[in-house]
Design a protein around this motif. Sequence first.
Motif, short mmCIF file in Angstrom:
data_model
loop_
_atom_site.label_atom_id
_atom_site.label_comp_id
_atom_site.label_asym_id
_atom_site.label_seq_id
_atom_site.Cartn_x
_atom_site.Cartn_y
_atom_site.Cartn_z
N CYS A 76 0.23 1.31 -21.19
CA CYS A 76 -0.33 2.67 -21.29
C CYS A 76 -0.38 3.32 -19.91
O CYS A 76 -0.06 4.51 -19.76
N PHE A 77 -0.78 2.54 -18.92
CA PHE A 77 -0.81 3.05 -17.55
C PHE A 77 0.61 3.43 -17.10
O PHE A 77 0.83 4.52 -16.56
N LYS A 78 1.55 2.54 -17.36
CA LYS A 78 2.95 2.80 -16.99
C LYS A 78 3.46 4.07 -17.67
O LYS A 78 4.08 4.92 -17.03
N ASP A 79 3.17 4.21 -18.95
CA ASP A 79 3.60 5.39 -19.69
C ASP A 79 2.98 6.66 -19.09
O ASP A 79 3.67 7.67 -18.94
N SER A 80 1.69 6.59 -18.74
CA SER A 80 1.05 7.77 -18.16
C SER A 80 1.67 8.11 -16.81
O SER A 80 1.80 9.28 -16.47
N MET A 81 2.06 7.11 -16.05
CA MET A 81 2.71 7.36 -14.76
C MET A 81 4.08 7.99 -14.96
O MET A 81 4.47 8.90 -14.22
N LEU A 82 4.81 7.52 -15.95
CA LEU A 82 6.15 8.04 -16.19
C LEU A 82 6.14 9.49 -16.71
O LEU A 82 7.18 10.15 -16.68
N GLN A 83 4.99 9.96 -17.14
CA GLN A 83 4.86 11.35 -17.56
C GLN A 83 4.67 12.28 -16.36
O GLN A 83 4.76 13.50 -16.50
N GLN A 84 4.40 11.71 -15.20
CA GLN A 84 4.16 12.48 -13.98
C GLN A 84 5.49 12.88 -13.34
O GLN A 84 6.53 12.27 -13.61
N ASP A 85 5.44 13.88 -12.46
CA ASP A 85 6.65 14.21 -11.72
C ASP A 85 6.83 13.21 -10.58
O ASP A 85 5.93 12.43 -10.26
N LYS A 86 7.99 13.22 -9.98
CA LYS A 86 8.35 12.22 -8.97
C LYS A 86 7.35 12.17 -7.81
O LYS A 86 7.00 11.10 -7.34
N GLU A 87 6.92 13.31 -7.35
CA GLU A 87 6.00 13.35 -6.21
C GLU A 87 4.66 12.68 -6.55
O GLU A 87 4.12 11.92 -5.75
N ASP A 88 4.16 12.94 -7.75
CA ASP A 88 2.90 12.32 -8.16
C ASP A 88 3.05 10.81 -8.34
O ASP A 88 2.13 10.04 -8.03
N ILE A 89 4.19 10.39 -8.84
CA ILE A 89 4.45 8.94 -8.97
C ILE A 89 4.47 8.31 -7.58
O ILE A 89 3.87 7.25 -7.36
N PHE A 90 5.13 8.96 -6.66
CA PHE A 90 5.18 8.45 -5.29
C PHE A 90 3.77 8.36 -4.69
O PHE A 90 3.42 7.36 -4.07
N LYS A 91 2.97 9.38 -4.92
CA LYS A 91 1.60 9.38 -4.40
C LYS A 91 0.76 8.25 -5.02
O LYS A 91 -0.19 7.77 -4.41
N ALA A 92 1.12 7.85 -6.24
CA ALA A 92 0.37 6.80 -6.94
C ALA A 92 0.96 5.41 -6.71
O ALA A 92 0.56 4.47 -7.39
N SER A 93 1.85 5.26 -5.76
CA SER A 93 2.52 3.97 -5.58
C SER A 93 1.55 2.83 -5.29
O SER A 93 1.72 1.72 -5.80
N TYR A 94 0.51 3.08 -4.51
CA TYR A 94 -0.48 2.03 -4.24
C TYR A 94 -1.19 1.63 -5.53
O TYR A 94 -1.34 0.45 -5.82
N ARG A 95 -1.59 2.63 -6.29
CA ARG A 95 -2.28 2.36 -7.56
C ARG A 95 -1.38 1.56 -8.50
O ARG A 95 -1.83 0.61 -9.15
N ILE A 96 -0.12 1.93 -8.57
CA ILE A 96 0.83 1.22 -9.42
C ILE A 96 0.95 -0.24 -8.98
O ILE A 96 0.90 -1.14 -9.81
N GLU A 97 1.09 -0.45 -7.70
CA GLU A 97 1.21 -1.81 -7.18
C GLU A 97 -0.03 -2.65 -7.50
O GLU A 97 0.07 -3.80 -7.92
N ILE A 98 -1.20 -2.08 -7.33
CA ILE A 98 -2.45 -2.80 -7.61
C ILE A 98 -2.56 -3.11 -9.10
O ILE A 98 -2.93 -4.23 -9.47
N TYR A 99 -2.24 -2.17 -9.96
CA TYR A 99 -2.30 -2.43 -11.40
C TYR A 99 -1.39 -3.60 -11.79
O TYR A 99 -1.81 -4.49 -12.53
N VAL A 100 -0.17 -3.58 -11.29
CA VAL A 100 0.77 -4.65 -11.63
C VAL A 100 0.27 -5.99 -11.10
O VAL A 100 0.30 -7.00 -11.81
#
Length: 124
Positions: A20-44
């Motif tokens: 669900c987190f991954k899906d919500s991230m993939l709904q974001q634009d590229k810049e927002d995904i990049f800004k969330a890279s730390y959050r993504i890494e921590i979740y994984v």
Amino acid sequence: MDEKELRELLQQRLHLELMCFKDSMLQQDKEDIFKASYRIEIYVNLYEILLVHTEKLQEDMIRELLGLGFGILDHLYQEWLDREDGFYAELREYACYELEAIPKKIEPYADEEEKHGTKSDQAA
């Protein structure tokens, strides 16, 4: 349900939270995904850690975790943000020290050249 089934259910819950987190991230634009890279890494990383750790949990704890009314990964991520990260402190110390050392590393002989008037912009 027996303990093994409960454990599998907890692992499925964690997987669902991550998806669900991954899906919500993939709904974001590229810049927002990049800004969330730390959050993504921590979740994984949290997901991978917890998946292994679920093997050590007792049945009562598994039941309690399954009964939580909030996302486990998100809760742990938010708690993690409140902690002083040892990595950050080490990186800060390194970066501040190295920032001041950069000029000396780039031109290690600058002082000697200035003393002897051998710099290219100085007359002999």
